[in-house]
Scaffold this motif. Sequence first.
Motif, mmCIF file in Angstrom:
data_model
loop_
_atom_site.group_PDB
_atom_site.id
_atom_site.type_symbol
_atom_site.label_atom_id
_atom_site.label_comp_id
_atom_site.label_asym_id
_atom_site.label_seq_id
_atom_site.Cartn_x
_atom_site.Cartn_y
_atom_site.Cartn_z
ATOM 1 N N ALA A 1 36.359 -11.839 -23.668
ATOM 2 C CA ALA A 1 35.029 -11.393 -23.256
ATOM 3 C C ALA A 1 33.950 -12.290 -23.852
ATOM 4 C CB ALA A 1 34.808 -9.942 -23.688
ATOM 5 N N MET A 2 34.127 -12.707 -25.093
ATOM 6 C CA MET A 2 33.136 -13.579 -25.734
ATOM 7 C C MET A 2 32.993 -14.916 -25.018
ATOM 8 S SD MET A 2 33.787 -13.067 -29.807
ATOM 9 C CE MET A 2 33.819 -11.440 -30.558
ATOM 10 N N THR A 3 34.067 -15.387 -24.411
ATOM 11 C CA THR A 3 34.000 -16.689 -23.736
ATOM 12 C C THR A 3 33.086 -16.670 -22.519
ATOM 13 O OG1 THR A 3 35.929 -16.282 -22.291
ATOM 14 C CG2 THR A 3 36.357 -17.227 -24.484
ATOM 15 N N LEU B 1 28.426 -20.602 -27.067
ATOM 16 C CA LEU B 1 29.402 -20.307 -28.117
ATOM 17 C C LEU B 1 29.179 -21.317 -29.235
ATOM 18 C CD1 LEU B 1 32.638 -19.822 -25.940
ATOM 19 C CD2 LEU B 1 31.069 -18.054 -26.765
ATOM 20 N N SER B 2 28.874 -20.825 -30.422
ATOM 21 C CA SER B 2 28.550 -21.705 -31.539
ATOM 22 C C SER B 2 29.811 -22.308 -32.146
ATOM 23 C CB SER B 2 27.810 -20.922 -32.621
ATOM 24 O OG SER B 2 28.716 -20.048 -33.294
ATOM 25 N N ALA C 1 36.855 -24.905 -21.430
ATOM 26 C CA ALA C 1 36.180 -25.192 -20.164
ATOM 27 C C ALA C 1 34.711 -24.757 -20.161
ATOM 28 C CB ALA C 1 36.912 -24.502 -19.017
ATOM 29 N N HIS C 2 34.280 -24.093 -21.220
ATOM 30 C CA HIS C 2 32.930 -23.523 -21.284
ATOM 31 C C HIS C 2 31.919 -24.626 -21.592
ATOM 32 C CE1 HIS C 2 29.621 -20.964 -22.014
ATOM 33 N NE2 HIS C 2 30.266 -19.900 -22.441
ATOM 34 N N THR D 1 41.486 -30.190 -19.479
ATOM 35 C CA THR D 1 40.208 -29.510 -19.686
ATOM 36 C C THR D 1 39.449 -30.112 -20.864
ATOM 37 O OG1 THR D 1 41.146 -27.446 -18.829
ATOM 38 C CG2 THR D 1 39.131 -27.272 -20.118
ATOM 39 N N VAL D 2 40.136 -30.299 -21.979
ATOM 40 C CA VAL D 2 39.490 -30.849 -23.173
ATOM 41 C C VAL D 2 39.057 -32.298 -22.922
ATOM 42 C CG1 VAL D 2 39.832 -31.468 -25.599
ATOM 43 C CG2 VAL D 2 40.742 -29.310 -24.722
ATOM 44 N N GLY D 3 39.902 -33.063 -22.232
ATOM 45 C CA GLY D 3 39.605 -34.469 -21.987
ATOM 46 C C GLY D 3 38.365 -34.696 -21.156
ATOM 47 N N GLN D 4 37.964 -33.702 -20.370
ATOM 48 C CA GLN D 4 36.769 -33.840 -19.535
ATOM 49 C C GLN D 4 35.475 -33.561 -20.289
ATOM 50 O OE1 GLN D 4 37.146 -32.280 -15.305
ATOM 51 N NE2 GLN D 4 38.962 -31.351 -16.207
ATOM 52 N N ARG D 5 35.573 -33.047 -21.499
ATOM 53 C CA ARG D 5 34.374 -32.705 -22.252
ATOM 54 C C ARG D 5 33.662 -33.967 -22.734
ATOM 55 N NH1 ARG D 5 33.509 -27.438 -23.569
ATOM 56 N NH2 ARG D 5 31.968 -28.218 -25.066
#
Length: 361
Positions: free
Chosen positions: A125-127, A132-133, A154-155, A181-185
Amino acid sequence: MEHELRKVGASLDEFVRRGDPKRVAELSRGIADLFVQGAAGFQTRHVELFDHILTGIVPQTELVARADIAERIAAIANAPPTLIGQLAREDDISIAGPVLRRSPVLGEQALVEIARMKGQAHLLAMTERPKLSPDLTDVIVQRGERDVIRRTAAHAGASFSPIGYSALVKRAARDGVLTITVGQRNDLPDRLLKELLVGSVDVVRRRLFDVADPARQAAVAKAMSDLSGKREQPGKQRDFTSAQRTILSLYRAGDLNEAALLGFAKSFRYSETVAALSAISGVPIAAVDRLMAGDRHDPVLIISKAIGLEWPTVRSLVLLRLGPARIPASADIEGIRTNYLRLTPSTAERVVSFWRTRETA
């Protein structure tokens, strides 16, 4: 109204103790409705009074009523803070969920505390919060299971500390979807991008390059080429002097073109092929040699697309890389051809431009 609320508050304890659960739920909803209707105009003292009354009665109401109240007040900017904290800490996600997702009243400290205490449904739910800090994502990455971690990565509004990012990269080593997903950040440091790709399989690396946005593709391509390129020792580098003289002669005669490149590749003349690719693409010869000799076909596809080579020439370059003794499976060649067709010229040109700049520097 303030006087009336104080009178209601004074008699609530006795009412809750002796009242019927349904009537208690109706009273809770009624007071919550009164707050929702007037929230925009309430002063701090009014909110505090509602907070005092509702925190005394809402926990005593049935689950459905508490969930309904949570849903209605979750997004209100001046919602009663103590009540919001109570609802967010409920074990039942139908009550806690709306507050954890949307409440602007719920502070950072409370979110981190809840993330440490509660289960996966609360973390998920938090996501859905807008931001998100790093402190919160540190806990989520540490405690979250697969779906939670993927959603967090992905956020776009999530921020990660160096420790959080390192933990995320380690988790991605066992999860291809998470790797992509991480690699696209865009905020992933280049050092960790390379570490991310070290732990991934070839098909995941290719997929990451395909789906990354143009601003990220250059960094992905650099990490891929760094991992695949085999930098030779200074005393063992190839001597391209003769090949470069051949290419220079073709250039002066106006015959340095794709047909000449295809002829070199089909004849497995590696030095002349590398020298020709370098001259046509503008990528320094040492870089082309490194990319051609690497473990992956992607850099060759990128250079080929950037200079507009036809598939038969690209296929010959791939076969040259493998050597005359190796005959690839038809399915493998078809997969490479599909990747080449999907690669856009604009993307390839950006990456090759990056290689030119890097090598020149």
